[in-house]
Design an enzyme around this catalytic site. Structure first.
Site, PDB file in Angstrom:
ATOM      1  N   CYS A 278      30.550  42.348  46.069  1.00  0.00           N
ATOM      2  CA  CYS A 278      31.432  43.055  46.787  1.00  0.00           C
ATOM      3  C   CYS A 278      32.394  43.905  46.010  1.00  0.00           C
ATOM      4  CB  CYS A 278      32.339  41.602  47.600  1.00  0.00           C
ATOM      5  SG  CYS A 278      31.221  40.937  48.691  1.00  0.00           S
TER       6      CYS A 278
HETATM    7  N1  SAJ Z   1      37.109  37.872  38.368  1.00  0.00           N
HETATM    8  C1  SAJ Z   1      38.063  38.159  37.181  1.00  0.00           C
HETATM    9  N2  SAJ Z   1      38.959  37.866  37.185  1.00  0.00           N
HETATM   10  C2  SAJ Z   1      39.803  37.495  38.050  1.00  0.00           C
HETATM   11  C3  SAJ Z   1      39.127  37.130  39.323  1.00  0.00           C
HETATM   12  C4  SAJ Z   1      38.013  37.497  39.471  1.00  0.00           C
HETATM   13  O1  SAJ Z   1      37.324  38.481  36.107  1.00  0.00           O
HETATM   14  O2  SAJ Z   1      41.025  36.998  38.032  1.00  0.00           O
HETATM   15  C5  SAJ Z   1      35.844  38.345  38.378  1.00  0.00           C
HETATM   16  C6  SAJ Z   1      35.072  37.118  38.928  1.00  0.00           C
HETATM   17  O3  SAJ Z   1      34.544  36.390  37.911  1.00  0.00           O
HETATM   18  C7  SAJ Z   1      33.803  37.661  39.775  1.00  0.00           C
HETATM   19  C8  SAJ Z   1      34.310  38.646  40.247  1.00  0.00           C
HETATM   20  O4  SAJ Z   1      35.546  39.195  39.394  1.00  0.00           O
HETATM   21  O5  SAJ Z   1      32.687  38.203  38.786  1.00  0.00           O
HETATM   22  C9  SAJ Z   1      34.789  38.952  41.734  1.00  0.00           C
HETATM   23  O6  SAJ Z   1      35.432  37.865  42.006  1.00  0.00           O
HETATM   24  P1  SAJ Z   1      36.129  37.410  43.422  1.00  0.00           P
HETATM   25  O7  SAJ Z   1      36.862  36.041  42.889  1.00  0.00           O
HETATM   26  O8  SAJ Z   1      36.617  38.408  43.870  1.00  0.00           O
HETATM   27  O9  SAJ Z   1      34.896  36.827  44.153  1.00  0.00           O
HETATM   28  P2  SAJ Z   1      33.916  37.292  45.394  1.00  0.00           P
HETATM   29  O10 SAJ Z   1      33.325  38.680  44.958  1.00  0.00           O
HETATM   30  O11 SAJ Z   1      33.020  36.263  45.521  1.00  0.00           O
HETATM   31  O12 SAJ Z   1      34.675  37.201  46.692  1.00  0.00           O
HETATM   32  C10 SAJ Z   1      35.540  38.077  47.059  1.00  0.00           C
HETATM   33  C11 SAJ Z   1      36.572  37.522  47.937  1.00  0.00           C
HETATM   34  N3  SAJ Z   1      37.427  36.752  46.800  1.00  0.00           N
HETATM   35  C12 SAJ Z   1      38.735  36.220  46.915  1.00  0.00           C
HETATM   36  O13 SAJ Z   1      39.112  36.852  47.944  1.00  0.00           O
HETATM   37  C13 SAJ Z   1      39.088  35.461  46.119  1.00  0.00           C
HETATM   38  C14 SAJ Z   1      37.327  38.289  48.819  1.00  0.00           C
HETATM   39  O14 SAJ Z   1      37.617  39.359  47.802  1.00  0.00           O
HETATM   40  C15 SAJ Z   1      36.032  38.906  49.690  1.00  0.00           C
HETATM   41  O15 SAJ Z   1      36.228  38.069  50.728  1.00  0.00           O
HETATM   42  C16 SAJ Z   1      34.846  38.970  49.459  1.00  0.00           C
HETATM   43  O16 SAJ Z   1      34.649  39.012  47.838  1.00  0.00           O
HETATM   44  C17 SAJ Z   1      33.930  39.812  50.107  1.00  0.00           C
HETATM   45  O17 SAJ Z   1      32.814  39.357  50.517  1.00  0.00           O
HETATM   46  O18 SAJ Z   1      34.132  41.078  50.268  1.00  0.00           O
END
Ligand code: SAJ
Length: 445
Positions: A278
């Site tokens: 995503c």
């Molecule tokens: N990450 C970082 N630093 C952070 C947060 C995340 O490096 O502070 C990295 C994570 O390790 C990962 C990536 O970014 O590799 C994405 O992380 P994420 O927490 O956004 O996880 P996703 O992609 O599984 O889920 C996101 C949802 N997350 C949150 O809201 C916390 C949301 O944005 C969406 O509902 C979902 O993608 C989607 O399906 O669009």
């Protein structure tokens, strides 16, 4: 007087005398299908993956945060079934499209799964049907791509009168238990006001809060803004790491301290890069669409540049700490701990750990990995298996790179067992440096 399609649908939604099709039974579609059937609708899950169809019909969940018991009782009661046949749409008056929207190799959107679903629905479109697209896509997809396909197949049917078409983005955070399909507010836009009214009636029967917006384009852009917000802020967090590297400061200490501000700041942490299907992908849908309109979304481009460069930065850190020991990276044993794209999930899609492993291998390192959620995977043509004996692998590793901070690890113990650690997740908390050096008593005495 002839009952309008709107009134007929309204009545059937209220009496639950409605069969709903959910196309795409992944981490979005299966929970949605389950939620609809739990409030009394008959649901037909449609997926091209026969294995998913078989598992659902046997009441076996393949979604980490959904128990099979929940699925089995719905299947046994006849509320939920799965099929790979699209002609099931003939008996359905509502359809939710939850198919993947990846990127092509060129970086352009790949909406082929949406097109296949739209063409299948168009063949079975009938009066009194509502279609809701949930898959993340660029603004304009619903009205410029899907609607014309419906009109081409069913010229005599009028949107907003005979059938209804909405866009409502999914907001599933894989692995999260507190926010579910039912209690996460859901944005929705309709092609016409009547479409939105019907869409809200249907979704409000299962979701606590539906947030109406003025158009499907507004709903499509809302989702992209949500995920672009995350990608850009994660890019900023990663740039703070690069800044701290230059200043000799600990990025996690600084970000955690900034996070104590009770207002006006939202904490994002540095890491190995951006994973998942995503956050690295959705902003590219937006920047692609804007490029077709002659506009460059500079924040998205810059965040992408920084986030995609992180694997190379971390491999450079491994090279530097080995170099201080007089060891070349070539020929050294490097153990990568955690390969999934984020903690406590087994999903490898777009995981930066894969880029890190590829870079290490290309520089001649002997690579191994350990991840309790990922027993085996292919790195290009190389089949990799999670090491069976972590203690032994830690003892043999010239350097350990921590890429995913699964909560199942005993991090203080792991750090003690490792000779050298490059930690992209600050697993000991912010007081540690990202690069740790331990003299391993068993070797140096
Ligand atoms: N990450 C970082 N630093 C952070 C947060 C995340 O490096 O502070 C990295 C994570 O390790 C990962 C990536 O970014 O590799 C994405 O992380 P994420 O927490 O956004 O996880 P996703 O992609 O599984 O889920 C996101 C949802 N997350 C949150 O809201 C916390 C949301 O944005 C969406 O509902 C979902 O993608 C989607 O399906 O669009």
């Amino acid at each position: 007087m002839k009952t309008s399609a709107f009134d007929a649908l309204k009545e059937r939604i209220e009496s639950r005398d409605l069969t709903i099709a959910v196309i795409g039974l992944g981490y979005v579609g299966l929970p949605l299908a389950t939620a609809f059937s739990e409030v009394g609708f008959r649901v037909v899950g449609i997926d091209v993956d026969e294995k998913k169809v078989r598992l659902v019909n046997r009441g076996i969940s393949y979604i980490e945060d959904m128990a099979s018991e929940r699925l089995r009782s719905l299947v046994d009661q006849g509320f939920l079934r799965a099929t790979s046949q699209f002609d099931a749409l003939d008996t359905c008056d509502a359809v939710s499209i939850c198919v993947p929207t990846p990127l092509r190799k060129t970086g352009a959107p790949d909406i082929s799964h949406i097109l296949s679903a739209a063409d299948a629905i168009a063949e079975h479109l009938h009066p009194g049907m509502i279609v809701v697209l949930e898959s993340t896509t660029y603004p304009g997809t619903t009205t410029e791509v899907i609607l014309p396909r419906f009109h081409r197949e069913a010229e005599n049917l009028e949107v907003g009168q005979d059938f209804f078409l909405c866009f409502s983005p999914e907001r599933v955070d894989p692995g999260r238990k507190d926010w579910t399909t039912k209690n996460t507010p859901k944005v929705m836009g309709g092609v016409t006001p009547e479409c939105l009214r019907v869409g809200r009636m249907l979704y409000e029967s299962v979701i606590e809060s539906v947030v109406p917006v003025s158009s499907t384009e507004a709903a499509e852009l809302t989702k992209l803004v949500e995920n672009t917000f995350r990608a850009v802020n994660i890019g900023l967090a990663n740039e703070v790491l690069l800044i701290c590297d230059k200043l000799g400061l600990n990025a996690w200490e600084v970000v955690e301290a900034a996070g104590t501000k009770p207002f006006g700041f939202m904490k994002f942490l540095p890491g190995p890069g951006l994973g998942g299907h995503c956050i690295p992908v959705d902003p590219q849908y937006l920047s692609w669409k804007l490029r077709t309109l002659g506009y460059t979304a500079r924040f998205i481009e810059l965040a992408t540049e920084i986030n995609t460069a992180m694997p190379k930065y971390w491999v450079g850190c491994v090279q530097d700490v080995l170099n201080e020991e007089g060891k070349p990276l070539r020929g050294s044993n490097i153990l990568v701990v955690g390969v999934a794209y984020k903690r406590d999930v087994g999903d490898l899609r777009e995981s930066p750990a894969l880029d890190i492993l590829t870079l290490l291998r290309d520089k001649g390192a002997k690579i191994n990995y350990h991840d309790p959620y990922v027993p085996v995977f292919k790195l290009d043509e190389l089949e990799m298996v999670s090491v069976a004996d972590l203690d032994a692998a830690l003892a043999e590793a010239d350097c350990v790179l921590i890429a995913t901070d699964h909560t199942s690890y005993d991090w203080p113990a792991l750090h003690k067992q490792a000779r050298l650690v490059v930690d992209t997740r600050a697993t000991l908390g912010q007081e540690q440096d990202a690069i740790m050096r331990y003299a391993w008593a068993g070797v140096r005495g």
